[in-house]
Design an enzyme around this catalytic site. Structure first.
Site, PDB file in Angstrom:
ATOM      1  N   LYS A  80       0.837  -1.200   0.000  1.00  0.00           N
ATOM      2  CA  LYS A  80       0.000   0.000   0.000  1.00  0.00           C
ATOM      3  C   LYS A  80       0.867   1.243   0.000  1.00  0.00           C
ATOM      4  O   LYS A  80       1.887   1.312   0.691  1.00  0.00           O
ATOM      5  CB  LYS A  80      -0.911  -0.034   1.232  1.00  0.00           C
ATOM      6  CG  LYS A  80      -1.897   1.121   1.355  1.00  0.00           C
ATOM      7  CD  LYS A  80      -2.759   0.924   2.588  1.00  0.00           C
ATOM      8  CE  LYS A  80      -3.698   2.085   2.841  1.00  0.00           C
ATOM      9  NZ  LYS A  80      -4.531   1.873   4.052  1.00  0.00           N
ATOM     10  N   SER A 155      -9.171   2.732   3.460  1.00  0.00           N
ATOM     11  CA  SER A 155      -8.216   3.343   2.557  1.00  0.00           C
ATOM     12  C   SER A 155      -7.330   2.352   1.819  1.00  0.00           C
ATOM     13  O   SER A 155      -6.538   2.744   0.979  1.00  0.00           O
ATOM     14  CB  SER A 155      -7.333   4.319   3.340  1.00  0.00           C
ATOM     15  OG  SER A 155      -6.543   3.627   4.309  1.00  0.00           O
ATOM     16  N   SER A 179      -9.722   0.480   7.580  1.00  0.00           N
ATOM     17  CA  SER A 179      -9.176   0.648   6.237  1.00  0.00           C
ATOM     18  C   SER A 179      -8.746  -0.633   5.541  1.00  0.00           C
ATOM     19  O   SER A 179      -8.456  -0.609   4.346  1.00  0.00           O
ATOM     20  CB  SER A 179      -7.986   1.621   6.266  1.00  0.00           C
ATOM     21  OG  SER A 179      -8.429   2.925   6.498  1.00  0.00           O
TER      22      SER A 179
END
Length: 481
Positions: A80, A155, A179
């Site tokens: 990520k 996210s 997230s």
């Protein structure tokens, strides 16, 4: 053999070890799929073909040398883009950092490298990982491959979309308020938020203890195996957990005894309604658990409206911590600027008091969960949201409220620091994934994964998830919605 991307992460690792699949072949296969599919999906912010092929060639050399092999040798696992990888573009999801290149690795990147994984790129995340949607200015929106009109959540939206669409068998994510679990639910994959202290944040830290790194994958066993790689403590970790009595993958091979499982589906946020399709899925999951021999117990929502008010200023302070040059603050998205302004207004004593208040809220959840082996709730209150439906640049406060209404069940588990996993157990009549969330006591990822594996065996989702991008309405390569 199935197409390489249809294999699970562990199957890919086994095929590499057996000489049935070369790391270079596997990597090239994924790079080709990313090039063809990702423009419509928005899973990656940066693709690293040279880096990936170099990693793959290194894996082939390790195979030829013989000797002990790393557990995930030659398997692509993206990172990520809130986490730095030395020499790779590092945007933190922000156009302000579009040209930044990281000068050092995070500790978990070293762990992934030591496990033999291949870095195909950095997955999409919203600005500083703050919203529950992945729609930033650093790249296109991340979309669920089940319907490209709907978002992947946030996210870790890019990570979940990549796994669901066969652009990675598993991926790294992070979770400060849901997230990992939010996009796992939106994209029909498994997403685990580990306990506070299970995965090291080294060489950095988060004084609030809200955020933790964790895995996303198509299967529970892959999720457990990736957690085994990530759950290696570093010296000085502030919330360090002792190693589990057996590997997390081994826990997946254990049939759970009869468990007492609490459940609630009433949000603690005033005025929030849960979609009837989500509630129907929650009831079906409860019936499935009872059918497996577990005792399912209705428990009142342990938090009261207003209990989580302490979360918002702490989240705002986290938003304000990222250094941004004063002359570039205006380039940040409205929600980011709104949160940073709130965070900058929180003084030291106020922050300490807020952390204490938040800890008290976490204790309420922990005390409610303590008598039970697991807790069942929906992951989200709604189906995957259309792209743009939650974001409101004209009114960041309304934007934040919409996110809270979308995700009322996730953040309390961060506040308490307890483990929670979203499982793709259910689907709407229109074919949209509906995640069900199971939480557990602190440090009990092992028993939680054993229960998750039992549910996966009883209600398998792999075939549907693995082909989410093929032939589904609105999906990549499928007919329009």
């Amino acid at each position: 053999m199935s197409a390489p991307h249809e294999l699970t992460m562990l199957e890919q690792a086994a095929a590499v070890r057996a000489g049935e699949l070369s790391p270079v072949e596997l990597t090239a296969h994924y790079l080709d799929r990313i090039e063809r599919i990702d423009p419509a999906l928005g899973a990656y912010l940066t693709v690293t073909p040279e880096h990936a092929l170099e990693d793959a060639r290194r894996a082939e050399r390790v195979l030829k040398e013989g000797g002990p092999l790393p557990p995930l040798l030659g398997v692509p696992v993206p990172v990520k883009d809130l986490t730095p990888v030395a020499g790779v573009r590092f945007t933190s999801g922000s156009a302000v950092f579009a040209d930044r290149v990281a000068d050092r690795d995070a500790y978990l990147v070293r762990l992934l490298r030591d496990a033999g994984t291949v870095l195909t790129g950095k997955t999409n995340t919203p600005e500083f990982g703050l919203p529950a949607y992945t729609e930033g200015a650093a790249g296109p929106p991340a979309r669920t491959p089940y319907n490209l009109a709907r978002g992947a959540g946030g996210s870790s939206g890019g990570a979940a979309a990549a796994v669901a669409a066969g652009l990675a068998a598993a991926a790294h994510g992070s979770d400060g308020g849901g997230s990992i679990r939010i996009p796992a639910s939106c994209c029909g994959v498994v997403g685990l938020k580990p306990s506070r202290g299970r995965v090291s944040p080294a060489p950095w830290g988060d004084a609030s203890g809200l955020a933790v790194n964790g895995p996303l994958a198509r299967t529970v066993r892959d999720t457990a195996a990736l957690l085994d790689v990530l759950a290696v403590p570093a010296p000085g970790d502030p919330f360090r957990l002792p190693p589990p009595e057996r590997s997390f993958l081994q826990w997946c091979e254990r049939e759970p005894r009869r468990l007492r499982i609490a459940r609630w589906a009433v949000p603690d946020v005033a005025g929030v309604q849960v979609d009837p399709q989500v509630l129907a899925a929650y009831e079906r999951t409860s019936t499935l658990l009872a059918g497996l021999g577990h005792e399912v117990v209705d428990v009142p929502q342990p938090l009261a409206p207003g209990d989580r008010d302490a979360f918002t200023p702490v989240w705002a302070v986290l938003a304000a911590l990222t250094p941004v040059a004063a002359e570039r603050e205006g380039e940040l998205l409205p929600l980011t600027r709104w949160l940073r302004a709130r965070g900058q207004d929180v003084g030291g004593l106020d922050y300490a008091r807020t952390l204490g208040a938040m800890q008290s809220v976490g204790r309420k959840l922990a005390e409610a969960a303590e008598p039970y082996d697991a807790v069942l709730t929906p992951t989200l209150a709604q189906l995957p949201a259309p792209v743009g439906a939650l974001r409101d640049d004209a009114d960041p406060e309304a934007d934040f409220a919409a996110q809270l209404a979308f995700t009322p069940f996730t953040a309390p588990w961060n506040i308490a620091g307890l483990p929670a996993v979203s499982l793709p157990l259910e689907w709407s009549p229109a074919g949209l994934p509906i995640g069900m969330m199971l939480g557990a006591r602190h440090g009990e990822e092992g028993p939680l994964l054993a229960l998750a594996a039992q549910l996966e065996a009883a209600s398998p989702w792999r075939a549907r998830t693995a082909r989410a991008f093929e032939g589904q309405p609105g999906a990549v390569g499928g007919p329009p919605a």
